[in-house]
Structures are given as C-alpha cells and as structure tokens.
Design an enzyme around this catalytic site. Structure first.
Site, PDB file in Angstrom:
ATOM      1  N   LYS A  12       0.850  -1.503   0.326  1.00 63.82           N
ATOM      2  CA  LYS A  12       0.174   0.070   0.016  1.00 63.82           C
ATOM      3  C   LYS A  12       0.554   1.387   0.019  1.00 63.82           C
ATOM      4  O   LYS A  12       2.200   1.233   0.458  1.00 63.82           O
ATOM      5  CB  LYS A  12      -0.930   0.415   1.257  1.00 63.82           C
ATOM      6  CG  LYS A  12       0.130   0.218   1.876  1.00 63.82           C
ATOM      7  CD  LYS A  12      -0.168   1.555   2.848  1.00 63.82           C
ATOM      8  CE  LYS A  12       0.449   1.709   3.929  1.00 63.82           C
ATOM      9  NZ  LYS A  12       1.526   2.227   4.513  1.00 63.82           N
ATOM     10  N   ASP A 138      -2.827  -1.072  10.050  1.00 63.08           N
ATOM     11  CA  ASP A 138      -2.720  -1.027   8.828  1.00 63.08           C
ATOM     12  C   ASP A 138      -3.699  -2.702   8.065  1.00 63.08           C
ATOM     13  O   ASP A 138      -3.642  -2.678   6.520  1.00 63.08           O
ATOM     14  CB  ASP A 138      -1.330  -1.123   8.124  1.00 63.08           C
ATOM     15  CG  ASP A 138      -0.982   0.139   7.549  1.00 63.08           C
ATOM     16  OD1 ASP A 138      -1.485   1.239   8.007  1.00 63.08           O
ATOM     17  OD2 ASP A 138       0.798   0.007   7.655  1.00 63.08           O
TER      18      ASP A 138
HETATM   19  O1  C5P Z   1      -0.311  -0.314  14.721  1.00 62.30           O
HETATM   20  P1  C5P Z   1       0.895  -1.052  14.495  1.00 62.30           P
HETATM   21  O2  C5P Z   1       1.360  -1.681  15.782  1.00 62.30           O
HETATM   22  O3  C5P Z   1       1.088  -1.178  13.123  1.00 62.30           O
HETATM   23  O4  C5P Z   1       1.342   0.390  14.838  1.00 62.30           O
HETATM   24  C1  C5P Z   1       3.468   0.595  14.879  1.00 62.30           C
HETATM   25  C2  C5P Z   1       3.102   1.411  16.105  1.00 62.30           C
HETATM   26  O5  C5P Z   1       2.950   2.916  15.316  1.00 62.30           O
HETATM   27  C3  C5P Z   1       2.238   1.611  16.762  1.00 62.30           C
HETATM   28  O6  C5P Z   1       3.103   0.918  18.067  1.00 62.30           O
HETATM   29  C4  C5P Z   1       2.617   2.758  17.838  1.00 62.30           C
HETATM   30  O7  C5P Z   1       3.566   3.262  18.416  1.00 62.30           O
HETATM   31  C5  C5P Z   1       2.987   3.415  16.310  1.00 62.30           C
HETATM   32  N1  C5P Z   1       1.610   3.474  16.289  1.00 62.30           N
HETATM   33  C6  C5P Z   1       0.789   5.168  15.935  1.00 62.30           C
HETATM   34  N2  C5P Z   1      -0.804   5.267  15.929  1.00 62.30           N
HETATM   35  C7  C5P Z   1      -0.926   4.487  14.119  1.00 62.30           C
HETATM   36  C8  C5P Z   1      -0.834   3.618  14.262  1.00 62.30           C
HETATM   37  C9  C5P Z   1       0.493   3.269  14.468  1.00 62.30           C
HETATM   38  O8  C5P Z   1       0.901   6.252  16.738  1.00 62.30           O
HETATM   39  N3  C5P Z   1      -2.224   5.085  14.444  1.00 62.30           N
END
Ligand code: C5P
Length: 292
Positions: A12, A138
């Site tokens: 993406k 994502d």
């Molecule tokens: O959701 P995911 O584990 O892929 O996100 C990785 C990191 O990115 C999270 O631990 C967070 O620190 C940050 N993040 C965030 N806000 C979001 C998505 C991700 O702060 N909307």
C-alpha cells in the site's frame, strides 16, 4: 488430503497522511488516503503433518518466529476457530521490508483471508476486520485493498472506486535505510491542523479525477517531517522524482519509501531516469482495485 493455497499480498501507499493528535491509548488519531498497488508478496499456505506454525522466507530481514505478523495472524485465526496449528507459511518477499509499504501487514492480511478459505470457514466481514485490527493498524485496509479513507488509528475505513484508468506508480526505496513506524510516531510533533483539514478534504476528489496538478498542491504526509529530517537522502529522492514536473512524489507511511504518481508510463520513465546514480531500488507499478 493436505491442502495448499497461494495468495497475492499487495503493498500500500499513503496518498495523504494526516496525523491529528496522540490518543490516551498511545496510538495517534489519523486521516489517511490509502491505495494498494501491483507490487505484491506471494504467500503460500500449506497444511503439514507436524503440529505448529512454520514460517519460511528467503529474505534474511524477515523474522521467522512469533514476532512475524503472519505468525500473529495465523494464531489469532486458528484460536478463533479452535483449529490445531499444523501449518507452513512461505513468504516470497517482493515488497521491501520496513519501508512504509505495509509489507508485514499485507502478508498477515493474506494469511487471515487465506486461512478462511483453506479451512472453509464462513467468516463475516466485521469478524475478519476485528481480527485484522488486533494484529496491526494497517491490516484491515490491506484485507480489502483498493482505495480507502482510513480514520481512527487506521481501522475505520470508507472504500471508494480507484481512479480509472489506473495511475502509474514509481516506488523508490533507498538501500540501507529502514524506519521503525513506532519511532516515527514517537518523534512526531503536530502542527496546524486547520490548514491540513482543508487540504485533506480535497485530496480524495483530486486523486479520483487523476488531477496530478491539483494533487501537487494538496498532498502531504505528516511523518515526512520526522523521517526526512533524519534521512536527507529520502528528501533527495523525492525531489528527483518531482523534478520533471509531470508527477507528484511523496513519502509513503513512515518511510523511507518514496512513491510518485503519473498518468502514464512514459512520464514515469522520464522521472525514473533522474534517479540514475542514487542508491535506490526502483519498482514501476500501477494502482490496483480491491483484492479478489
Ligand atoms: O498498529 P501497529 O502495530 O502497526 O503500529 C506500530 C506502531 O506505530 C505503534 O506501536 C504506534 O507506536 C505507532 N502508531 C501510532 N498511531 C497509529 C498507528 C501506529 O502511534 N495510528
């Protein structure tokens, strides 16, 4: 008979990424226009005789243990349906790792939808989206694919028909640079949300009518302020891809990938020539519709 299933897992790009504010749960409230592209990993799911989940990948940057999101996805799915894990997952990695292209998330999404088919489970859309959200922000988008406005932490999705004919997308990934999404968000300081709200409100329309000139003035990715500052070569790549004036270039996600949109392949190739001599991997792709 033991079954095998082969799936495509698309990368993406973020056409625009607005980081609104940090939430009490530690995540950031977002608004993003997300689009899948033809660059994809191939995931093979195979039932095996011995118990466990075994991951295979020839890219040494991909972990083969429980930290890989495909392991998380398989565990979440098999637990949900009380199926004993006897599964091999092979990842044929084409999407650059830790590059802002959702490579790990899309592999996990393919495992979720693939296991529903492999085990012939009728899973409702809300059920699969809940499992996806528990794996990563994502993941719900790449379960569906195509074009979406993503809100919340990325899991609240409104889908749209992507522009037609498909735009050509150049992806340029600097070699030797990897960016942690967590690091990028932790170092982000929010700016003027009012100005961003106005521009963001117009991006989707301009994108859907393939209006590159309008997009040049409207698109933004808030995480560029963090990643471009730390990795000036990413800014250089963006400038080189923009320099023909025929496309619009942006960093994707938390980077370091840069993508550029063009109305046709000839214009894309003109811009790619400008990257000669840079330490980059380049992919010439196109935007895609929802996953089948
Ligand atoms: O959701 P995911 O584990 O892929 O996100 C990785 C990191 O990115 C999270 O631990 C967070 O620190 C940050 N993040 C965030 N806000 C979001 C998505 C991700 O702060 N909307």
């Amino acid at each position: 008979m033991k079954k095998t299933l082969i799936l495509q897992a698309p990368a993406k790009i973020n056409i625009a990424l607005w980081v609104k504010h940090k939430r009490p749960d530690g995540y950031h409230e977002l608004a993003s226009i997300m689009q899948t592209i033809s660059l994809a990993d191939t995931i093979t799911l195979k039932e095996i005789g011995e118990p466990g989940i075994r991951i295979f990948c020839d890219n040494p940057d991909v972990p083969l243990d429980g930290t890989n999101l495909v392991h998380r996805a398989a565990t979440v799915f098999l637990d949900r349906f009380s199926i004993e894990p006897r599964l091999a997952i092979n990842i044929d990695k084409k999407i650059p790792v830790a590059a802002g292209l959702a490579g790990g998330s899309t592999d996990a999404a393919a495992v979720l939808t693939g296991l529903a088919r492999l085990y012939d489970k009728a899973v409702t859309v809300p059920d699969i989206m809940n499992m996806a959200t528990s794996i990563g922000s994502d993941v719900p988008f790449v379960v569906h694919g195509g074009l979406a406005l993503a809100e919340g932490r990325g899991e609240i999705l409104s889908f749209y028909e992507p522009p037609k004919p498909p735009l050509v997308v150049v992806i340029a990934v600097p070699t030797g640079v990897s960016v942690s999404t967590r690091w990028a968000y932790e170092n982000y300081h929010s700016g003027n949300n009012q100005a961003k709200e106005k521009a963001f409100g117009e991006v989707l329309q301009a994108y859907r009518r393939r209006d590159i000139e309008a997009l040049k003035a409207l698109v933004f990715n808030d995480l560029e302020s963090v990643t471009l500052h730390r990795h000036p070569e990413v800014l250089k790549i963006k400038e080189l891809l923009n320099s023909t004036g025929e496309g619009v270039a942006m960093m994707s996600g938390s980077g370091p990938s840069v993508f550029a949109l063009f109305t046709d392949r000839r214009r894309a190739m003109n811009a790619v020539k400008n990257l000669d001599g840079m330490a980059v991997n380049v992919f010439i792709e196109h935007i895609t519709r929802k996953n089948t």
